[in-house]
Design a protein around this motif. Sequence first.
Motif, PDB file in Angstrom:
ATOM      1  N   ASP A  23      41.326  35.461  44.963  1.00  0.00           N
ATOM      2  CA  ASP A  23      39.926  35.865  45.006  1.00  0.00           C
ATOM      3  C   ASP A  23      39.656  36.624  46.294  1.00  0.00           C
ATOM      4  O   ASP A  23      39.647  36.037  47.374  1.00  0.00           O
ATOM      5  N   GLY A  71      50.333  41.628  35.024  1.00  0.00           N
ATOM      6  CA  GLY A  71      49.151  42.459  35.218  1.00  0.00           C
ATOM      7  C   GLY A  71      48.771  42.610  36.678  1.00  0.00           C
ATOM      8  O   GLY A  71      47.643  42.974  37.000  1.00  0.00           O
ATOM      9  N   GLU A  72      49.719  42.325  37.573  1.00  0.00           N
ATOM     10  CA  GLU A  72      49.432  42.387  39.010  1.00  0.00           C
ATOM     11  C   GLU A  72      49.638  43.801  39.558  1.00  0.00           C
ATOM     12  O   GLU A  72      50.595  44.480  39.196  1.00  0.00           O
ATOM     13  N   ALA A 124      46.367  40.084  40.114  1.00  0.00           N
ATOM     14  CA  ALA A 124      45.727  40.505  38.872  1.00  0.00           C
ATOM     15  C   ALA A 124      44.261  40.106  38.941  1.00  0.00           C
ATOM     16  O   ALA A 124      43.944  38.924  39.097  1.00  0.00           O
ATOM     17  N   SER A 125      43.370  41.074  38.839  1.00  0.00           N
ATOM     18  CA  SER A 125      41.944  40.784  38.957  1.00  0.00           C
ATOM     19  C   SER A 125      41.415  39.957  37.791  1.00  0.00           C
ATOM     20  O   SER A 125      40.491  39.175  37.958  1.00  0.00           O
ATOM     21  N   ASP A 126      42.021  40.090  36.619  1.00  0.00           N
ATOM     22  CA  ASP A 126      41.500  39.354  35.472  1.00  0.00           C
ATOM     23  C   ASP A 126      41.990  37.912  35.393  1.00  0.00           C
ATOM     24  O   ASP A 126      41.256  37.021  34.982  1.00  0.00           O
ATOM     25  N   THR A 127      43.223  37.645  35.824  1.00  0.00           N
ATOM     26  CA  THR A 127      43.762  36.278  35.731  1.00  0.00           C
ATOM     27  C   THR A 127      43.800  35.558  37.065  1.00  0.00           C
ATOM     28  O   THR A 127      43.880  34.334  37.103  1.00  0.00           O
ATOM     29  N   GLY A 128      43.797  36.296  38.181  1.00  0.00           N
ATOM     30  CA  GLY A 128      43.872  35.688  39.502  1.00  0.00           C
ATOM     31  C   GLY A 128      45.288  35.353  39.948  1.00  0.00           C
ATOM     32  O   GLY A 128      45.492  34.810  41.029  1.00  0.00           O
TER      33      GLY A 128
END
Length: 94
Positions: free
Chosen positions: A82, A35-36, A55-59
């Motif tokens: 982050d 998801g990156e 990936a904003s949702d998993t980091g």
Amino acid sequence: MFFGCIAAFLGAAQAQALACADTAVVAQRLAQVYGERRQFVATGPDGAVTAVYAASDTGSWTITITQPGGQACLVASGAAFDWQDVLSRLGHNA
């Protein structure tokens, strides 16, 4: 600036020893599996491109270096990416 330094220190022989593929293939795989998406890109003096995918949702995050010929090599990956932390370390207020 920091990512440009990574590109400057990575020689062609090192890049060949890493996991490498066509840039489009690498970007597609990082998007599908992790998801990156590309978040940052910088071009070094030798034309090599350093990119950070995250990936904003998993980091999860991955750093790649693409040589002028289009071959992207994975050089680092990790967790807990982050942007707020990155910007604060650079002295920017988000």
